[in-house]
Design an enzyme around this catalytic site. Structure first.
Site, PDB file in Angstrom:
ATOM      1  N   HIS A  49      90.889  18.493-110.565  1.00  0.00           N
ATOM      2  CA  HIS A  49      92.160  18.129-109.997  1.00  0.00           C
ATOM      3  C   HIS A  49      92.684  19.320-109.191  1.00  0.00           C
ATOM      4  O   HIS A  49      91.938  19.629-108.199  1.00  0.00           O
ATOM      5  CB  HIS A  49      93.276  18.343-111.236  1.00  0.00           C
ATOM      6  CG  HIS A  49      94.508  17.611-110.860  1.00  0.00           C
ATOM      7  ND1 HIS A  49      94.931  17.197-109.720  1.00  0.00           N
ATOM      8  CD2 HIS A  49      95.502  17.833-111.562  1.00  0.00           C
ATOM      9  CE1 HIS A  49      96.297  16.905-109.757  1.00  0.00           C
ATOM     10  NE2 HIS A  49      96.654  17.029-110.872  1.00  0.00           N
ATOM     11  N   HIS A 108      87.874  10.387-105.225  1.00  0.00           N
ATOM     12  CA  HIS A 108      89.295  10.336-105.906  1.00  0.00           C
ATOM     13  C   HIS A 108      89.447   9.016-106.734  1.00  0.00           C
ATOM     14  O   HIS A 108      88.700   8.133-106.395  1.00  0.00           O
ATOM     15  CB  HIS A 108      90.147  10.194-104.755  1.00  0.00           C
ATOM     16  CG  HIS A 108      91.460  10.584-105.139  1.00  0.00           C
ATOM     17  ND1 HIS A 108      92.341   9.613-105.741  1.00  0.00           N
ATOM     18  CD2 HIS A 108      92.169  11.845-104.888  1.00  0.00           C
ATOM     19  CE1 HIS A 108      93.315  10.443-105.787  1.00  0.00           C
ATOM     20  NE2 HIS A 108      93.557  11.652-105.353  1.00  0.00           N
ATOM     21  N   ASP A 127      91.358  18.500-101.229  1.00  0.00           N
ATOM     22  CA  ASP A 127      90.795  19.786-101.378  1.00  0.00           C
ATOM     23  C   ASP A 127      89.564  20.322-100.591  1.00  0.00           C
ATOM     24  O   ASP A 127      89.066  21.392-100.840  1.00  0.00           O
ATOM     25  CB  ASP A 127      90.462  19.873-102.913  1.00  0.00           C
ATOM     26  CG  ASP A 127      91.812  19.780-103.814  1.00  0.00           C
ATOM     27  OD1 ASP A 127      92.656  20.482-103.429  1.00  0.00           O
ATOM     28  OD2 ASP A 127      91.755  19.050-104.944  1.00  0.00           O
TER      29      ASP A 127
END
Ligand code: CMC
Length: 431
Positions: free
Chosen positions: A268, A309, A365
């Protein structure tokens, strides 16, 4: 027969059931009427990791993962990133609409005037080991705020919720900066209320002996855009933790601590840190094909961090914006040498069957860590920088859950697969 229904024939009994379909979903509790015998608990749906279960109805964030769309309260993320700022976006997420000028001024004033921490907070941050992970310190410190604000447990009092909202959004940057200064052995730098939200964070992170810290405008703006992009992301792992813990009516500081703990993991919000470690491990652009080969052969054991994702099966719209932000930061701070490795990874992965077939694209990210590193922050601070802006999303989702009459304490069912009843065996009889 109504058209917006689902007909189920239970082949175990031959019985037929008609179940309403609303908003493209059936209510899982409607399955309970499907039984095979008297006393049967009724049919359940089995959905580990919530792959196909909506746990709530929400009006906050909309994602279309196939098209790569993200909107807060209906506003496209691209427009917010270009035209809004973090505090205005936080207001939007929490209140449902954009503020008027006086509303924004009052909101910003209230956040800015809740940035100072009780002096005792410094004492327990001081107690952490010098190399404690900043995210571990943040999780503990934000949970500890619960002990300073006893009024926070009045969760059904709107005034109390408002106060805790100001405090949490105001104090998260201060906690983040204090844990960073503790890791580096630097004296804590106090908030400067003349500065913007992100300008003040830079002040608390980097102020040295100067009387007044002047944030670099490009970095201040870059951080602000990153904060907009990270503000909410509907029912992700940490938001689910926030809602789940909040559903037992614990106070919002404890619930935010739980959410931040969920964010910490490398799958995460910890992925931004993991991406940088991966890029450093790869070391140079020419080693990228070899690494991609390892990922493909590893089949889930070696991951291309910052890719993939649960919801996006297309380019993460946040990653697209972050790439532009990165360019602006590199212009000021110099090009991050790891960027070439990241670009090569993206280029090869987007052309490779393994990633194409699984619809794996760069996520938020993948590039954010490169920006934070160029700003002079160590890798273990990256998830902390994710937690600060996500706080507004967590609080908004928590409040929506509390005020939703359909919500109760979150308590999933299980399918028991353990031993059947057996009698206790005394120690001398055990094999
Ligand atoms: N590298 C290599 N293979 C991958 C990756 C990856 N990053 N992500 C998924 N896969 C493969 C996975 O092994 C599986 O393959 P197979 O069908 O052969 O078993 C397939 O793709 C489907 O993946 P999944 O694990 O079923 O997908 P998921 O929805 O459970 O997991 C994820 C989503 C984000 C946890 C996962 O993609 C991942 O671990 N990515 C790397 C960590 C990361 O970047 N996390 C940040 C997410 S975005 C920011 C945030 O909101 O936190």
């Amino acid at each position: 027969m109504a058209s917006n229904t689902l007909t189920i024939i239970d082949n175990r009994t031959g019985k037929k059931y008609e179940i309403p379909v609303n908003n493209g979903a059936i209510n899982a509790s409607d399955l309970r009427q499907i039984t095979v015998s008297e006393g049967d608990f009724g049919l359940m749906s089995y959905d580990p990791a919530f792959m196909n279960t909506a746990s709530c109805q929400s009006k906050i964030t909309y994602i279309d993962g196939d098209k790569g769309i993200l909107r807060y309260r209906g506003y496209p993320i691209e427009q917010l990133a270009e035209k809004s700022n973090y505090l205005e976006t936080a207001y939007l997420i929490l209140h449902g609409g954009l503020p008027t000028k006086p509303q924004l001024e009052e909101w910003s004033y209230n956040i800015t005037h809740h940035t100072i921490l009780h002096e005792n907070v410094k004492k327990f941050i001081d107690g952490f080991h010098h190399d404690a992970h900043p995210m571990g310190m943040l999780v503990s410190a934000v949970g500890a705020l619960s002990t300073f604000y006893a009024d926070a447990k009045n969760i059904f009092d709107p005034e109390s919720r408002k106060k805790q909202t100001y405090r949490l959004i105001g104090k998260m940057p201060t906690l983040a900066a204090f844990v960073y200064r503790h890791s580096t052995g630097m004296p804590y730098a106090y908030p400067d209320n003349d500065l913007s939200y992100t300008g003040n964070l830079l002040n608390m992170l980097f102020k040295m002996t100067e009387l007044k810290y002047k944030p670099q405008p490009v970095l201040e703006k870059a951080l602000d855009v990153l904060f907009i992009l990270h503000a909410d992301h509907e029912q992700n792992c940490s938001t689910n933790a926030m809602r789940g813990v909040g559903s037992s009516h614990s106070d919002p500081y404890c619930a935010v601590a739980a959410a931040a703990a969920a964010l910490y993991g490398p799958l995460h919000g910890g992925a931004n840190e993991a991406v940088l470690r991966m890029l450093m491990e790869i070391g140079s652009k020419d080693k990228v094909p070899e690494f991609i080969k390892r990922v493909k052969e590893g089949r889930g054991k070696v991951m291309l961090m910052g890719f993939g994702h649960r919801v996006y099966k297309n380019y993460d719209p946040r990653a697209r914006i972050i790439k532009q932000v990165a360019d602006s930061v590199f212009e000021v701070k110099g090009r991050n040498p790891l960027l070439d490795i990241a670009l090569e990874l993206e280029r090869i992965a987007l052309e490779d069957d393994y990633f194409i077939k699984r619809k794996l694209y760069p996520n938020v990210d993948f590039y954010s860590g490169l920006i934070y590193q160029s700003m002079g922050l160590p890798m273990d601070m990256f998830p902390v920088l994710f937690a600060i802006p996500r706080t507004s999303g967590w609080i908004s989702q928590w409040e929506e859950m509390l005020l939703d009459p359909e919500q109760k304490i979150a308590r999933p069912r299980q399918i028991y697969k353990g031993a059947d009843k057996r009698d206790y065996v005394p120690m001398d009889k055990r094999k």
